[in-house]
Motif scaffolding. Sequence first.
Motif, PDB file in Angstrom:
ATOM      1  N   THR A  31       0.800  -1.231   0.000  1.00  0.00           N
ATOM      2  CA  THR A  31       0.000   0.000   0.000  1.00  0.00           C
ATOM      3  C   THR A  31       0.828   1.274   0.000  1.00  0.00           C
ATOM      4  N   ASN A 153      -3.499  -7.652   5.892  1.00  0.00           N
ATOM      5  CA  ASN A 153      -4.059  -6.599   5.051  1.00  0.00           C
ATOM      6  C   ASN A 153      -5.531  -6.817   4.747  1.00  0.00           C
ATOM      7  N   ARG A 157      -7.350  -3.252   5.483  1.00  0.00           N
ATOM      8  CA  ARG A 157      -7.919  -2.436   4.398  1.00  0.00           C
ATOM      9  C   ARG A 157      -9.366  -2.040   4.676  1.00  0.00           C
ATOM     10  N   LYS A 170      -7.033   2.405   5.135  1.00  0.00           N
ATOM     11  CA  LYS A 170      -6.247   1.276   4.609  1.00  0.00           C
ATOM     12  C   LYS A 170      -4.804   1.653   4.329  1.00  0.00           C
ATOM     13  N   TYR A 171      -4.504   2.962   4.278  1.00  0.00           N
ATOM     14  CA  TYR A 171      -3.127   3.391   4.034  1.00  0.00           C
ATOM     15  C   TYR A 171      -2.365   3.632   5.338  1.00  0.00           C
TER      16      TYR A 171
END
Length: 489
Positions: A31, A153, A157, A170-171
């Motif tokens: 990401t 993840n 996310r 999510k980042y």
Amino acid sequence: MDYRRKRKLTFFTIGLIFLLSGIEYAVILPTIWMYLQTLDAAPYFLGLGLSAFSLSGLLFGPLFGLWSDRTRATKKIILFSNVFEIVGNFMYFMGYSKWLLLASRFVAGIGTGAGSSIFGFLTRSTAPDDRATVFAVVMACRQAGLLIGPAFNIFLRLCDFQLGPFAVNKYTSPGLFMCLLWTLLQLVVVFMYWDIPPQQAGEHEPIVGQAEEQVEVEAEEEEGKPLMSPEETPGSYGTVPSSQSDSSAVSNGNLPNCSPPPSPTPQSGPSNPFKNFSAAREYLKEEVVVLLTAQFITLFNQTALETMVTPLTQKYFNFRELENSIMYCICGVEVIAGFFFVRWLSRRVAERVVLAVGLIICNISCVWCLIFLANPQGGFAWQLAEFIIGVFLQVLGLPFVAVAQVSLFSKVTAERTQGFSQGVRRSIGGLATILGPLWAGGLTDYLYVMLGVMMGLLVLLTIMMFFSYDRLVEPPVVQQADTEDCGES
């Protein structure tokens, strides 16, 4: 708590450290590019961010190793370095600007420098014959982290909420997640890690499979034939400390220089391990140069191929995130299986044999990629089969070379400065992980050039190993020279 339990918990904690380092890589990498895009970063910031992490590890690895050699306080070094991991990942979570994100990766990379201290500790606390198996398990722990990291993840996310002034999405969530994991690891290190004294690791708790040899060593010591460590100077064997001792020995009817030497000073003592140390003498030895070259070339080729794989699968097979994730997962399983196979094999053959097998596999892989991947021919099914075989061979050779060169390096360099030496080795590897992606990133459309240079490097390494094969062994213990002189007298 008894010694055996402390030892097991300490090794378990080391495994957790390497597991988390693998998880961090697998959680951040997917990401970070999209994260940088939300911060209006130029494309080259992706390379800067990845390189910054490796660069700080390259710079600080030898420093942490130097610290551990002087103090033997590996626990304090781990606790100190983990602070950088915690702070760096929290900075990554904060975001705000592309420059803060770049700085966060540099700060977090400092924490990886403790790896040199850990490898130094493992060298001092394991028997030479058992070292390759221990290193194989530790490296497998990192690969396990790379394997299970993408699974985190799946729920990261889905994050979308506010935590005070910070947005958790999510980042940013991977940074917060790793910050929490490294914080928990601090507690684990505090309560489950001990700096095991080297002499205790060898005398009071012999490693499984070494008990018989330990009994023989003790029997020889009782007979007045001490086994000397490889790091002691040859001139010290069998010497008598003063002329007065010589005269008393003669008066008692004994020959001089035939009495057992005093016991060596424990390595954990206050003496400076770098006294009379020469970097040129230590690292320009033929066998050390070969092993450092192996470290650089194998990591350079590995990271270059990793950089090439994603554009290649997109171009020829139209792979997306899901297909690439499945591919990396399968590769992770293969690597872990490979490390455990090498762990089994290293108990039966010498490390240089394991290294030779790994280099042969890597050469075959590179030739295969030059023939079939640089300019794929045939239909979709045939091209996919060619690609799968090439990746399989490349991944297969990695555990052989990685474990063998680390174990051999620990044996051909002085044990008293092992932390610093491992830091130098890891810095060479860090340089390779910076240059490999830069080399491959600009040549994805010129695969013959990229793979040709990689093939040339592998051939060079193979030739070097062939001519230095006889030197890729643990230095012999000199212990009977004076005894023979006495016999002749």
